[in-house]
Write a protein that holds these residues in place. Structure first.
Motif, PDB file in Angstrom:
ATOM      1  N   LEU A 113       0.828  -1.212   0.000  1.00 31.49           N
ATOM      2  CA  LEU A 113       0.000   0.000   0.000  1.00 31.49           C
ATOM      3  C   LEU A 113       0.860   1.260   0.000  1.00 31.49           C
ATOM      4  O   LEU A 113       0.583   2.207  -0.748  1.00 31.49           O
ATOM      5  N   ASN A 114       1.890   1.297   0.822  1.00 36.24           N
ATOM      6  CA  ASN A 114       2.736   2.493   0.900  1.00 36.24           C
ATOM      7  C   ASN A 114       3.411   2.795  -0.431  1.00 36.24           C
ATOM      8  O   ASN A 114       3.508   3.962  -0.841  1.00 36.24           O
ATOM      9  N   ALA A 115       3.865   1.761  -1.109  1.00 34.75           N
ATOM     10  CA  ALA A 115       4.500   1.953  -2.413  1.00 34.75           C
ATOM     11  C   ALA A 115       3.486   2.491  -3.422  1.00 34.75           C
ATOM     12  O   ALA A 115       3.803   3.357  -4.244  1.00 34.75           O
ATOM     13  N   GLN A 116       2.254   1.967  -3.363  1.00 36.27           N
ATOM     14  CA  GLN A 116       1.211   2.425  -4.271  1.00 36.27           C
ATOM     15  C   GLN A 116       0.866   3.884  -4.021  1.00 36.27           C
ATOM     16  O   GLN A 116       0.653   4.669  -4.951  1.00 36.27           O
ATOM     17  N   LEU A 117       0.823   4.258  -2.750  1.00 35.11           N
ATOM     18  CA  LEU A 117       0.473   5.635  -2.402  1.00 35.11           C
ATOM     19  C   LEU A 117       1.565   6.625  -2.776  1.00 35.11           C
ATOM     20  O   LEU A 117       1.300   7.817  -2.912  1.00 35.11           O
ATOM     21  N   GLN A 118       2.790   6.127  -2.949  1.00 34.87           N
ATOM     22  CA  GLN A 118       3.892   7.021  -3.261  1.00 34.87           C
ATOM     23  C   GLN A 118       3.658   7.779  -4.559  1.00 34.87           C
ATOM     24  O   GLN A 118       4.015   8.951  -4.687  1.00 34.87           O
ATOM     25  N   GLY A 119       3.039   7.089  -5.529  1.00 34.32           N
ATOM     26  CA  GLY A 119       2.729   7.770  -6.782  1.00 34.32           C
ATOM     27  C   GLY A 119       1.751   8.905  -6.586  1.00 34.32           C
ATOM     28  O   GLY A 119       1.864   9.970  -7.207  1.00 34.32           O
ATOM     29  N   LEU A 120       0.780   8.703  -5.704  1.00 32.74           N
ATOM     30  CA  LEU A 120      -0.172   9.769  -5.393  1.00 32.74           C
ATOM     31  C   LEU A 120       0.513  10.903  -4.645  1.00 32.74           C
ATOM     32  O   LEU A 120       0.241  12.080  -4.888  1.00 32.74           O
ATOM     33  N   ILE A 121       1.396  10.550  -3.705  1.00 29.30           N
ATOM     34  CA  ILE A 121       2.108  11.571  -2.943  1.00 29.30           C
ATOM     35  C   ILE A 121       2.936  12.438  -3.883  1.00 29.30           C
ATOM     36  O   ILE A 121       2.955  13.669  -3.773  1.00 29.30           O
ATOM     37  N   THR A 122       3.616  11.812  -4.818  1.00 30.77           N
ATOM     38  CA  THR A 122       4.462  12.536  -5.766  1.00 30.77           C
ATOM     39  C   THR A 122       3.657  13.477  -6.650  1.00 30.77           C
ATOM     40  O   THR A 122       4.064  14.611  -6.916  1.00 30.77           O
ATOM     41  N   ASN A 123       2.490  13.024  -7.080  1.00 24.66           N
ATOM     42  CA  ASN A 123       1.722  13.788  -8.068  1.00 24.66           C
ATOM     43  C   ASN A 123       0.559  14.592  -7.499  1.00 24.66           C
ATOM     44  O   ASN A 123       0.092  15.539  -8.145  1.00 24.66           O
ATOM     45  N   CYS A 124       0.062  14.217  -6.321  1.00 26.45           N
ATOM     46  CA  CYS A 124      -1.174  14.830  -5.834  1.00 26.45           C
ATOM     47  C   CYS A 124      -1.087  15.447  -4.437  1.00 26.45           C
ATOM     48  O   CYS A 124      -2.075  15.964  -3.936  1.00 26.45           O
ATOM     49  N   ALA A 125       0.085  15.375  -3.797  1.00 26.69           N
ATOM     50  CA  ALA A 125       0.192  15.820  -2.403  1.00 26.69           C
ATOM     51  C   ALA A 125      -0.223  17.267  -2.228  1.00 26.69           C
ATOM     52  O   ALA A 125      -0.750  17.652  -1.178  1.00 26.69           O
TER      53      ALA A 125
END
Length: 268
Positions: A113-125
């Motif tokens: 889950l954390n790895a998957q969320l990293q893409g969101l953090i990078t692009n949507c934080a």
């Protein structure tokens, strides 16, 4: 190690204030270098909208699959919920296949889950409206079987933690989404009986406010939610265009709840 801030600010400080200005400039420059090294580079970086859309789309269905699997067995209601989201988005062909692939990936044993969320953090934080919409979709999936389990709530808290959203705010968002579902279902039931109509209590929960809220508080909550769920704004920030219909429905639910409260309160 970055020193440009120290050099530039130190030089300017010396010109303006001599030795004392030099020391002050170096200190300011150090703070700038430190901040730039951590965050400012990401802040000024012009994110590729297509990357944001791809990260949002994939994460939406992958995390939905992960939540569905949280209790050990993926229930039919949870699969139906994912299907319903795909249907609302009008996904067909390749897009639908990608959504199913992401959902299956999310419910696999090795899903990170954390790895998957990293893409969101990078692009949507830095796009809180997108993150809220993402969370709302996950809550819809989690409530598909009628309630949210402790394990599912922990996953929602984990998602919130990744974006520094406190658990109290996640709890409030869950309450709002459940109220929106109930409000929509009551209004769409087609029954003319008063018992089938949405209640005023549901309307307040849709806006995330208490029944004792003042007129100003009601208007403020309504405007904030409408701004957060405005389809054009969400698309401009990187939400996949396929999700416009879902955002539009959210806006309509908020609008309907607000109109009911206005009528009850006698607000213009």
């Amino acid at each position: 190690m970055k020193i440009f801030g120290k050099i530039i600010c130190g030089t300017l400080g010396f010109i303006v204030g001599g030795p004392i200005g030099l020391l002050l400039g170096i200190w300011i420059g150090h703070s700038f270098d430190k901040g730039f090294n951590q965050d400012f580079g990401n802040f000024f970086e012009d994110k590729d909208p297509s990357k944001t859309q791809a990260a949002f789309f994939e994460s939406t269905f992958a995390v939905m699959g992960h939540i569905a699997k949280a209790d050990g067995v993926v229930k039919k209601a949870e699969i139906d919920a994912a299907e319903q989201v795909m249907l609302k988005l009008g996904l067909t062909g390749e897009k639908r296949a990608k959504a199913i692939k992401a959902f299956n990936s999310g419910k696999s044993i090795g899903f990170d889950l954390n790895a998957q969320l990293q893409g969101l953090i990078t692009n949507c934080a830095r796009k809180p409206s997108l993150i809220q919409m993402f969370l709302e979709i996950q809550i819809l999936g989690a409530t598909a079987d009628g309630n949210i389990s402790h394990t599912e709530m922990q996953i929602l808290y984990q998602i919130g933690g990744a974006f520094k959203i406190p658990t109290s705010q996640i709890d409030r968002l869950v309450e709002m989404v459940i109220a929106q579902q109930s409000f929509y279902q009551s209004g769409a039931s087609g029954g003319s009986a008063q018992a089938n109509a949405p209640s005023i209590e549901q309307a307040y929960k849709v806006l995330g406010i208490d029944t004792s809220a003042t007129e100003q508080e009601i208007k403020r909550a309504y405007r904030k939610l409408m701004s957060q769920h405005h389809p054009d704004k969400l698309v401009a920030k990187g939400m996949p265009e396929e999700m416009v219909k879902m955002a539009t429905e959210k806006s309509q639910e908020i609008q309907s709840a607000y109109e009911m409260i206005k009528k009850q309160k006698g607000v213009n």
